[in-house]
Design a protein around this motif. Structure first.
Motif, PDB file in Angstrom:
ATOM      1  N   VAL A  93       0.835  -1.199   0.000  1.00 25.40           N
ATOM      2  CA  VAL A  93       0.000   0.000   0.000  1.00 25.40           C
ATOM      3  C   VAL A  93       0.867   1.245   0.000  1.00 25.40           C
ATOM      4  CG1 VAL A  93      -1.756   1.271   1.239  1.00 25.40           C
ATOM      5  CG2 VAL A  93      -1.812  -1.208   1.217  1.00 25.40           C
ATOM      6  N   GLY A  94       1.843   1.262   0.860  1.00 23.82           N
ATOM      7  CA  GLY A  94       2.779   2.375   0.799  1.00 23.82           C
ATOM      8  C   GLY A  94       2.817   3.247   2.032  1.00 23.82           C
ATOM      9  N   PHE A  95       2.122   2.888   3.111  1.00 21.46           N
ATOM     10  CA  PHE A  95       2.202   3.792   4.249  1.00 21.46           C
ATOM     11  C   PHE A  95       3.418   3.498   5.120  1.00 21.46           C
ATOM     12  CE2 PHE A  95       0.695   0.629   7.153  1.00 21.46           C
ATOM     13  CZ  PHE A  95      -0.254  -0.086   6.465  1.00 21.46           C
TER      14      PHE A  95
ATOM     15  N   SER B 117       5.998   4.648   4.436  1.00 22.19           N
ATOM     16  CA  SER B 117       6.755   5.897   4.346  1.00 22.19           C
ATOM     17  C   SER B 117       6.315   6.881   5.410  1.00 22.19           C
ATOM     18  CB  SER B 117       6.535   6.540   2.973  1.00 22.19           C
ATOM     19  OG  SER B 117       5.176   6.887   2.846  1.00 22.19           O
ATOM     20  N   LEU B 118       5.347   6.480   6.246  1.00 19.97           N
ATOM     21  CA  LEU B 118       4.842   7.391   7.270  1.00 19.97           C
ATOM     22  C   LEU B 118       5.905   7.925   8.210  1.00 19.97           C
ATOM     23  CD1 LEU B 118       1.367   6.239   8.495  1.00 19.97           C
ATOM     24  CD2 LEU B 118       2.078   8.477   7.757  1.00 19.97           C
TER      25      LEU B 118
ATOM     26  N   GLN C  15       7.696  10.579   6.480  1.00 18.05           N
ATOM     27  CA  GLN C  15       6.900  11.803   6.354  1.00 18.05           C
ATOM     28  C   GLN C  15       6.949  12.597   7.644  1.00 18.05           C
ATOM     29  OE1 GLN C  15       2.901  11.380   4.863  1.00 18.05           O
ATOM     30  NE2 GLN C  15       3.459   9.590   3.660  1.00 18.05           N
ATOM     31  N   LEU C  16       6.810  11.857   8.758  1.00 16.69           N
ATOM     32  CA  LEU C  16       6.816  12.518  10.062  1.00 16.69           C
ATOM     33  C   LEU C  16       8.151  13.198  10.307  1.00 16.69           C
ATOM     34  CD1 LEU C  16       5.229  12.854  12.690  1.00 16.69           C
ATOM     35  CD2 LEU C  16       6.360  10.832  13.542  1.00 16.69           C
TER      36      LEU C  16
ATOM     37  N   LYS D 270       8.611  16.376   8.316  1.00 14.78           N
ATOM     38  CA  LYS D 270       7.890  17.504   8.913  1.00 14.78           C
ATOM     39  C   LYS D 270       8.695  18.083  10.061  1.00 14.78           C
ATOM     40  CE  LYS D 270       3.854  18.382   7.377  1.00 14.78           C
ATOM     41  NZ  LYS D 270       3.447  19.400   6.754  1.00 14.78           N
TER      42      LYS D 270
ATOM     43  N   ARG E 125      -3.813   7.504  -4.590  1.00 15.29           N
ATOM     44  CA  ARG E 125      -3.191   6.722  -3.525  1.00 15.29           C
ATOM     45  C   ARG E 125      -1.920   7.388  -3.030  1.00 15.29           C
ATOM     46  NH1 ARG E 125      -0.707   1.187  -5.007  1.00 15.29           N
ATOM     47  NH2 ARG E 125       0.757   2.665  -5.904  1.00 15.29           N
TER      48      ARG E 125
ATOM     49  N   ILE F 299      -1.748   8.482   0.818  1.00 16.25           N
ATOM     50  CA  ILE F 299      -0.998   7.584   1.690  1.00 16.25           C
ATOM     51  C   ILE F 299       0.496   7.825   1.650  1.00 16.25           C
ATOM     52  CG2 ILE F 299      -0.511   5.173   2.192  1.00 16.25           C
ATOM     53  CD1 ILE F 299      -3.194   4.508   1.026  1.00 16.25           C
ATOM     54  N   ARG F 300       1.038   7.904   0.448  1.00 12.67           N
ATOM     55  CA  ARG F 300       2.495   7.846   0.404  1.00 12.67           C
ATOM     56  C   ARG F 300       3.163   9.172   0.658  1.00 12.67           C
ATOM     57  NH1 ARG F 300       3.920   3.470  -4.256  1.00 12.67           N
ATOM     58  NH2 ARG F 300       2.543   1.860  -3.426  1.00 12.67           N
ATOM     59  N   SER F 301       2.518  10.266   0.332  1.00 13.37           N
ATOM     60  CA  SER F 301       3.259  11.507   0.499  1.00 13.37           C
ATOM     61  C   SER F 301       2.599  12.510   1.433  1.00 13.37           C
ATOM     62  CB  SER F 301       3.490  12.186  -0.852  1.00 13.37           C
ATOM     63  OG  SER F 301       2.250  12.393  -1.482  1.00 13.37           O
ATOM     64  N   HIS F 302       1.287  12.521   1.501  1.00 15.72           N
ATOM     65  CA  HIS F 302       0.667  13.618   2.235  1.00 15.72           C
ATOM     66  C   HIS F 302      -0.129  13.164   3.453  1.00 15.72           C
ATOM     67  CE1 HIS F 302       1.743  15.903  -1.300  1.00 15.72           C
ATOM     68  NE2 HIS F 302       1.412  17.000  -0.668  1.00 15.72           N
ATOM     69  N   LEU F 303       0.064  11.962   3.875  1.00 15.62           N
ATOM     70  CA  LEU F 303      -0.750  11.487   4.998  1.00 15.62           C
ATOM     71  C   LEU F 303      -0.469  12.300   6.254  1.00 15.62           C
ATOM     72  CD1 LEU F 303      -1.442   7.766   5.597  1.00 15.62           C
ATOM     73  CD2 LEU F 303      -1.439   9.352   7.457  1.00 15.62           C
ATOM     74  N   GLN F 304       0.826  12.482   6.538  1.00  9.45           N
ATOM     75  CA  GLN F 304       1.176  13.244   7.743  1.00  9.45           C
ATOM     76  C   GLN F 304       0.692  14.674   7.618  1.00  9.45           C
ATOM     77  OE1 GLN F 304       2.447  11.856  10.449  1.00  9.45           O
ATOM     78  NE2 GLN F 304       2.222  13.846  11.424  1.00  9.45           N
ATOM     79  N   ASP F 305       0.775  15.208   6.395  1.00  6.70           N
ATOM     80  CA  ASP F 305       0.346  16.583   6.205  1.00  6.70           C
ATOM     81  C   ASP F 305      -1.153  16.723   6.444  1.00  6.70           C
ATOM     82  OD1 ASP F 305      -0.053  18.905   3.584  1.00  6.70           O
ATOM     83  OD2 ASP F 305       0.968  19.257   5.477  1.00  6.70           O
TER      84      ASP F 305
END
Lengths: 439, 360
Positions: free
Chosen positions: A32-34, A36-37, A40-41, A44, B286, B290-296
């Motif tokens: 799915v690809g999460f 990378s969470l 991402q954190l 930020k 997707r 999920i992959r790039s902007h979830l945290q945002d």
């Protein structure tokens, strides 16, 4: 089982939220690809930068500033303090450090004058007040209606390095008292300063004495976290060496064929980064490389929450029980606010009255002054008139005299002219007589 | 509560602080290890994500969710399928814990079967807004407790995917009404549903018209222009904004195409591959979600939408006549109760002096 039940919402319209299904693990059939969470954190956080605040508590001259310089490999501008401070005061300085792409806003708080006074009863008070003030500032920001927490420059102390003097015997009573007061407010990491003055065998005894004293007095120092596998091992091995015996130095000495930070004595060279010589490397590992984030988290979730709870309870707030109305916090806000406004109004009234009174007084004064002035003016006027009259009288007299004189003068002249005439007549008569006699 | 409240002006997320002098570090200190520490902690705690799908029945919302997360999100038949049209709008939530490469994600999906299906759809958005606000309310209640939990469970809706029916014309009044209200409360990502009924040219035209509609009605969808932090963000987000709304196709069935097993829809005239960029823009959706902007998405929900809600809620209980000011909780001893006069707050000095002049 996570349930939501049917929810009551403020605008009572009808809708039914369905019960959640059981919280269960779901298997994915593809990528799915999460994953990378975390990245991402981290991205930020990197763009926002980090805050880290260290409090150094220790006597003057024990090596706090030098240790900070050594830890962060830089020279923080500071002048050494004198021993003549009348009390303990805290000096905070902020610096911006950058390493690769991580920006760190470092604040170092120094206790100036700690341990210098003759009466050290109140030495711990400024420290506790400072720590509380930072918590208070954060709490105020959090309680604001329009707040910006993500933008907030966090000044709460994340780690307190307590510098123990290298006596070789045990903790001083000042140290025990201060640490006891601080242990519920901040993460304390005790360190033995100037460890190059203690021999190795004495050091071991000294460390165990200190730790046993801390335990028997119930001082809670910072426990390095051992619940995550990645850091548990290293934290466990390092904890054994507490308190860390450190040596700080910013001067470099040639050792072998490299330059290293060290202190040079006639009898040898103490290398700062040599683990056999002192525990500096361990301190750096624990403080910065392994547990910085945990220190920040503990400060926020334990010490700050404790402060917040105490403060709010002190202010009279209570958590509601399920029966009472929600948002009693807001009602207490309202009540307090009205109280405060009432106070404000009262003060305003007082000030107004005082103002009016003052004005009246001033007026009375001014009236008095005016009356005086009038009187003076009258007096002057009278004097002036009297003088004038005198002058006039004199003037009249003078005129009279002048008149008299003129009269006399006129009279005198008349007499003179008469006399002359009669004289002339006489001579004429005489002449005539003479002439007559001749004939 | 006014559902049409405005979002505040953007704040940069750079920490504001007094002037701090930059210091040179000579040598390696190890500050950057804090990033690893952060990662470890985050992975241990796990992540949460709450997504809501809104749209009329039959647009493929449930299938889309299953396609996004590559799993059977709905345990039994998806809501709305094979059930009579419900009289009222029923929101259905389901929560799962998914894990990928050590990263645990607690995923909550909220579906809205029955939305816009009635004959009279007036105020059909109220349950949705009510649900969203209810989550904010829950979080707020947890946050103002005296003894709070270490980690407040986050049930706030981070993203709302709005499914636009593929009419090919433009946005309908129902869409516009709902989008206007939703955009002020939550991050909205509109998508063109069932895009396999439109050709590529029709899709483009439809997309442009929808973008025009959105602009005309001042609807700011995610990624909002005002929250771009720096130039890189702006460039990246502009590219995304150009393609919104994405034309998507969902499927949870696999077919063999060219020797590969792909998710797709099989028709007599061909197989529409879901993950093929030439066929539809599912991958863009997707990646964005999920992959790039979830945290945002989560950050904007927390820092902007939730704060907005909080400001409104706290202001309401105080009945402040003017804009938000903060309450000074100075602990004063309870004196003789004075009837509260006109609301004066210490911060606004100008107001105070005006009042004084009037009275005096």
């Amino acid at each position: 089982m996570v349930e939501m039940g049917s929810v009551q919402v403020p605008n009572s319209f009808k809708y039914v939220a369905c019960i959640n299904e059981e919280l269960r693990n779901l298997s994915l059939s593809g990528h799915v690809g999460f994953d990378s969470l975390p990245d991402q954190l981290v991205n930020k956080s990197t763009s926002q930068g980090f805050c880290f605040n260290i409090l150094c508590v220790g006597e003057t001259g024990i090596g706090k500033s030098t240790l900070m310089d050594t830890l962060f490999n830089t020279k923080f501008e500071s002048d050494p303090a004198t021993h003549n401070e009348p009390g303990v005061r805290l000096k905070a300085r902020s610096y911006e450090l950058q390493e690769s792409n991580v920006r760190l806003k470092l604040t170092i708080v120094d206790t100036v004058g700690f341990g210098d006074q003759i009466n050290k009863d109140d030495s711990y008070k400024p420290i506790v007040e400072y720590i509380d003030a930072q918590f208070e500032a954060y709490l105020q920001e959090e309680l604001k209606i329009k707040r910006s927490l993500f933008n907030y420059h966090d000044t709460r102390i994340h780690a307190c390095l307590y510098f123990i003097a290298p006596t070789g015997h045990s903790l001083k009573s000042l140290d025990l008292v201060t640490m006891k007061k601080l242990d519920s407010k901040v993460n304390i990491i005790p360190i033995i300063a100037k460890a190059d003055t203690i021999a190795k065998n004495e050091l071991h005894k000294f460390k165990s004495k200190i730790m046993s004293e801390l335990v028997s007095n119930g001082v809670q120092i910072y426990q390095f976290p051992t619940d995550e596998e990645t850091v548990a091992e290293i934290n466990a091995t390092m904890s054994v060496h507490l308190p860390f015996a450190v040596v700080g130095s910013t001067e470099e000495v040639k050792i072998g064929n490299k330059m290293a930070k060290a202190r040079q004595y006639p009898w040898g060279v103490v290398q700062v980064e040599n683990e056999n010589h002192c525990d500096f490397v361990k301190l750096r590992e624990m403080l910065i490389r392994v547990n910085m984030e945990d220190l920040r988290e503990q400060t926020h979730t334990r010490h700050y929450e404790l402060y917040r709870r105490c403060k709010l309870e002190e202010m009279g707030f209570k958590d509601t029980d399920p029966d009472s109305k929600p948002f009693s916090l807001q009602e207490t806000y309202e009540a307090k606010r009205n109280e405060f406004l009432g106070e404000l109004q009262k003060k305003e009234e007082e000030m107004r009255q005082m103002f009016v009174m003052r004005v009246k007084e001033k007026e009375a004064e001014l009236k008095e002054a005016e009356k005086e002035l009038h009187e003076k003016f009258d007096l002057l006027k009278r004097t002036h008139q009297e003088e004038k009259k005198k002058v006039e009288d004199k003037k009249k007299e003078l005129e009279e005299e002048v008149n008299n004189f003129q009269k006399k003068k006129a009279a005198a002249q008349l007499l003179q002219s008469q006399a002359q005439q009669s004289g002339a007549q006489q001579t004429k008569k005489d002449k005539d007589k003479k002439n007559a006699s001749f004939t | 509560m006014d559902p049409l409240r405005q979002s505040p002006s953007p704040c940069s997320s750079r920490p504001s602080s007094p002037k701090t002098p930059p210091c040179e570090i000579h040598g390696y200190v190890g500050i950057e290890d804090v990033l690893d520490q952060l990662k470890i902690k985050a992975m241990k705690m796990g992540f949460e994500f709450n997504i809501m799908v809104v749209g009329q029945s039959g647009l493929g919302k449930s299938t889309m969710v299953s396609t996004l997360f590559k799993s059977k999100v709905w345990k039994c038949t998806p809501p709305g399928l094979g059930m009579p049209i419900p009289q009222t709008l029923q929101l259905k939530s389901v929560t799962h814990v998914v894990e990928e490469k050590g990263v645990k994600l607690k995923l909550t999906v909220t579906d809205t079967p029955g939305f816009g299906d009635q004959i009279n759809n007036d105020k059909c958005w109220d349950p949705i807004l009510g649900y969203i606000n209810e989550q904010y309310e829950r979080y707020l209640q947890e946050e103002i407790l005296i003894t709070r939990q270490r980690h407040i469970p986050d049930t706030r809706v981070h993203c709302c995917v709005y499914f636009v029916p593929p009419t090919g014309h433009c946005l309908r009044p129902l869409d516009i009404e709902l989008l206007q209200r939703l955009c002020r409360t939550v991050n909205v990502v509109p998508v063109i549903a069932r895009a396999d009924s439109l050709t590529l040219e029709e899709r483009e035209a439809f997309r442009r018209r929808i973008q025009h509609n959105l602009r005309t009605h001042c609807i700011e969808v995610y990624p909002q222009k005002c929250f771009d932090e720096d130039i890189n963000d702006r460039i990246l987000n502009s590219k995304i904004r150009d393609r919104i709304p994405f034309a998507v196709v969902g499927s949870d069935q696999e077919y063999l195409v060219n020797g590969r097993c792909v998710l797709g829809r099989k028709t007599k005239w061909g197989i529409i591959e879901v993950e093929n960029m030439a066929h539809c823009e599912f991958l863009l959706l997707r990646d964005l979600l999920i992959r790039s902007h979830l945290q945002d998405l989560k950050d904007i929900t927390h820092n902007v939408h939730y704060e907005n809600y909080r400001v409104c809620r706290l202001n309401e209980s105080h009945v402040l006549p003017r804009g938000p000011c903060w309450v000074n909780l100075a602990p004063t001893p309870p004196g003789p109760p004075v009837a509260p006069g006109p609301s004066k707050v210490c911060r606004q000095a100008r107001e105070d002096s005006d009042d004084e002049e009037d009275d005096y």
